[in-house]
Design an enzyme around this catalytic site. Structure first.
Site, PDB file in Angstrom:
ATOM      1  CB  CYS A  46     -13.942 -19.946  14.077  1.00  0.00           C
ATOM      2  SG  CYS A  46     -13.450 -19.077  12.592  1.00  0.00           S
ATOM      3  CB  CYS A  48     -11.914 -14.966  12.905  1.00  0.00           C
ATOM      4  SG  CYS A  48     -11.331 -16.564  12.360  1.00  0.00           S
TER       5      CYS A  48
END
Length: 136
Positions: A46, A48
């Site tokens: 992902c 993040c």
């Protein structure tokens, strides 16, 4: 499961600075149950993880006190190892990415995805460094 060529650079971002890639249940147990402090990063694909978690973890190691052992499991790649690491992180629910600090096999500090997502890497690193100063 993600293709190995896709996740290789994401794994190397941590292994290149001294993290051990844990691919088996046994490796996870050995890493966490050892004496001293172990930092475990649940890595993921992902945004993040790329923008916040991995840079924060790398930056956090520029501290006088650091964990004795650095380890990582990759969610979506090493399912059994990741599930085992998450068992040690209870009562926190599974999240990716996440960062856990263990001391003598006990969870002493935890950052879940909601602590990582939307925060600057420097702020996350500072949080980790405070935990290192307290537990390492």
């Amino acid at each position: 499961m993600y293709p190995p060529e896709l996740v290789k650079p994401m794994i190397e971002e941590l292994t290149n600075v001294g993290f051990h890639e844990l691919k088996t249940v046994e490796a996870v147990k050995e890493a966490i149950e050892r004496d001293g402090t172990t930092l475990v990063v649940v890595n993921s694909v992902c945004g993040c993880a790329a923008r916040n978690a991995r840079p924060a973890v790398v930056y956090s190691l520029q501290n006088a006190k650091k964990p004795d052992y650095l380890a990582t499991v990759f969610a979506g790649v090493d399912k059994e190892a990741t599930n085992e690491a998450r068992e040690y992180m209870l009562p926190f629910p599974p999240s990716s990415p996440s960062i856990a600090l263990f001391k003598d096999g006990e969870l002493v500090h935890m950052l879940e995805r909601h602590h990582i997502e939307g925060r600057m890497a420097e702020a996350i690193a500072e949080n980790l460094q405070q935990a290192y100063d307290e537990y390492c």
